[in-house]
Write a protein that holds these residues in place. Sequence first.
Motif, PDB file in Angstrom:
ATOM      1  N   LYS A 155      37.968  39.442  49.185  1.00 22.38           N
ATOM      2  CA  LYS A 155      37.134  38.346  48.705  1.00 22.38           C
ATOM      3  C   LYS A 155      36.729  37.570  49.951  1.00 22.38           C
ATOM      4  N   GLU A 201      51.820  37.577  49.992  1.00 22.21           N
ATOM      5  CA  GLU A 201      52.680  38.227  49.002  1.00 22.21           C
ATOM      6  C   GLU A 201      52.891  39.665  49.438  1.00 22.21           C
ATOM      7  N   SER A 209      39.366  31.443  45.466  1.00 21.42           N
ATOM      8  CA  SER A 209      40.751  31.439  45.008  1.00 21.42           C
ATOM      9  C   SER A 209      41.281  32.857  44.930  1.00 21.42           C
ATOM     10  N   LEU A 210      42.517  33.032  45.357  1.00 24.70           N
ATOM     11  CA  LEU A 210      43.206  34.313  45.190  1.00 24.70           C
ATOM     12  C   LEU A 210      43.410  34.632  43.719  1.00 24.70           C
ATOM     13  N   ASN A 211      43.478  33.604  42.906  1.00 26.05           N
ATOM     14  CA  ASN A 211      43.933  33.750  41.529  1.00 26.05           C
ATOM     15  C   ASN A 211      42.836  33.876  40.487  1.00 26.05           C
ATOM     16  N   THR A 212      41.585  34.022  40.924  1.00 27.03           N
ATOM     17  CA  THR A 212      40.502  34.219  39.966  1.00 27.03           C
ATOM     18  C   THR A 212      39.929  35.624  40.157  1.00 27.03           C
ATOM     19  N   PRO A 213      39.436  36.230  39.091  1.00 29.01           N
ATOM     20  CA  PRO A 213      38.930  37.595  39.194  1.00 29.01           C
ATOM     21  C   PRO A 213      37.542  37.715  39.819  1.00 29.01           C
ATOM     22  N   THR A 234      43.694  42.457  49.476  1.00 31.08           N
ATOM     23  CA  THR A 234      44.821  42.974  48.702  1.00 31.08           C
ATOM     24  C   THR A 234      44.917  44.483  48.854  1.00 31.08           C
ATOM     25  N   ARG A 293      49.119  40.760  49.371  1.00 30.92           N
ATOM     26  CA  ARG A 293      47.928  39.927  49.522  1.00 30.92           C
ATOM     27  C   ARG A 293      48.046  39.186  50.844  1.00 30.92           C
ATOM     28  N   TRP A 311      35.789  39.528  43.955  1.00 26.76           N
ATOM     29  CA  TRP A 311      36.519  40.606  44.628  1.00 26.76           C
ATOM     30  C   TRP A 311      35.611  41.817  44.808  1.00 26.76           C
TER      31      TRP A 311
END
Length: 131
Positions: free
Chosen positions: A44, A82, A18-22, A62, A120, A25
């Motif tokens: 990621k 994005e 997921s792009l949205n989890t830390p 990113t 991103r 990366w």
Amino acid sequence: MTARPRLPNPIDSVALASLNTPDGWLAYPLGDDVIEGQPDTRMKLLRTVGVKTPHKSVAFFTSQPAKFHWRFDNDEAFVLIEGRIAITMDTGERFEMGAGDGVSIPAGHTGICEVFEFSRKFTVVTSGTAD
């Protein structure tokens, strides 16, 4: 160019990220390729090899605002999820992209990438031949 991190994935595994989890990366240092700014590039990885291609990187990527050299050593396609960027190719062609735009660039090109705002992308890099 600074060596890029590589992670092994089982060739026949399904990769989920997921792009949205830390988690997951990795720093993606650009070293001497940075012309200006501090890109703090991160990636990621979902895949590092393909079933039929010897090299296949599938990843989220990113970058903070910056300007840097980029070499397309392999075929690369990506969708900007994005942000806003521009790539000026070695041919002089310039491609400006915003969220939702995609591009496919054949191996062997170089260029300058300008990241105007936090960006991103989802990228697929391949080389070799499929059987």
